[in-house]
Scaffold this active site. Sequence first.
Site: not given
Length: 544
Positions: A106, A487-488
Amino acid sequence: SNPSTTKREPTLPPGFSREAFDRAIDDLRGAIGGEFVEINDVPLNAGNYYHPSLSHDSYAVLEEDYFVPSAVAWPGSTAEVQAIVKWANRWKIPLWPISIGRNLGYGGSAPRVPGSLLIDLGRRMNKVLNIDEKAATCLLQPGVTYIELYEELKRRGLGEKLWIDVPDLGGGSVVGNALDRGVGYTPYGDHWAQHCGMEVVLANGEVVRLGMDSMPGSKTGQCFPYGYGPFLDGIFTQSNFGIVTRMGMFLMPNPGGILPFMISFMHKEDLQPAVDILQELMVSRLLGNVPSLRLGLWDAAVYGSKDQYWPENAGRPVTDEIEAEILKKADLGAWVFYGAFYGPDELTSAQWKVVQSKFAGIRDVRFQLREDVPENSYLHDRAAVFAGVPTFRELAWHQWIPNAGELFFAPISGVNGRDAVAQVDMCKKICTKHGFDYLGTFYVAQREMHHIVTILWDRSKPEQRQAADRCIRELIRTHAELGYGEYRSHIATADDIMATYNWNDGAFRKLCEQLKDSLDPNGILQPGRSGIWPKDYRGKGWEI
Ligand code: ADP
């Protein structure tokens, strides 16, 4: 290699000359101590999970030298975090706080705006401030990792009594993970839902306590999250409105027993009926933790590399026939479901019988407990995670291809076969088109599943990195067209994802921007995080 022998010109904050930057850094050193500030002029060495790089994103999906901080600061207290924030407002230098920086897939530790100052809260603000044994709560600084909390409970003789909830890997920050709304696998798997009380340094340098702790001398800060008035805690997750300097979390009392299990669905087509059955079990809470439903091929990667299974692969995605062969070799189902029951044996063995009866109609389905599988079975590691024991075997699948970089695509699915099949088909088609294997897993909650897809590419091949970037953008777009959102996000895809949450002409983004401009008029805190840009950055070409 000795990093001190070669230096790199640091990436400066936007609009800064080297000379102005050096003056700003001297000012910061004066505020928090010279030894706690370092200019980021080291070579961009890859780093790995055990030694996460603070110089850049080790799994950079854009050019390696883009998401790079100018310097790193290590504050030792909330007051020092405030001092850094005030400094940033004086100099108009963007800040990027991290708790540990292991957010790999991420963006790792890397800032969204090149030349930001990284605030590493993990090195010095890493204390377990309190553990309440009877109430089963704790109060943590951001630098406490899962493994450290686990060890601390043992040190205090509470390891048997209180369990934690760990994600796949135990090296991340408990606070940082909750703030990014990460998940684990026990009944406490929704990490954000277990938080209770937090202290936040705002973008103007003020500090606020939320929930019951907004009352001086509060005795109930870790008992009741909501406090009085508007419940603001959520705006500090996946946002750029504040720096969290402490947080309360609920711990799980030892349930008195655990029965981890594995159900293998042998055929691809089983996905739809399996998830439809799962829906009933999850909604009714017959299954009360966060089980996972993993593509068999991804499990195969835990046991061996793609080359080992398929020596003639030449870097191509596996075909259906090869996938079938690999699963056979590794003795795996097309989908592998890992779950657990909690409580005394009488209770869990009865639950296990009910669950088996629910899935029994699926052709060739295989039910296994720990005693039914070989010693190297991944079930043993999942069983540890289900009991809140940090493990690191999940790193094993990085061996799937050489030099693997990873990028996560994480859409939300309903717990139903229709959504699951639609997403898997779409992901497989698009990953294959861009030259990647589809590797997916579902983390199953009561009413939704986090569908986690990893795109693995060879970091020695820039064309693969670029293909990964194209692949994820196509995945984001095509899923939004079907009504599915993530969601992310990785820092590189935040703008794309925010752009898909655009109901009523982007009303949600506009509300976030309004908050941003009011809380952070100088735009110093994490510009661009989750696609939220401060006013001075908007429309100036910062979006990717
Ligand atoms: P990990 O726990 O996986 O190492 P990080 O520390 O890298 O996670 O945090 C992930 C992201 O969450 C960071 O990039 C940052 O945007 C945000 N974050 C982490 N800790 C804090 C914090 N204490 N305050 C505000 N944001 C944070």
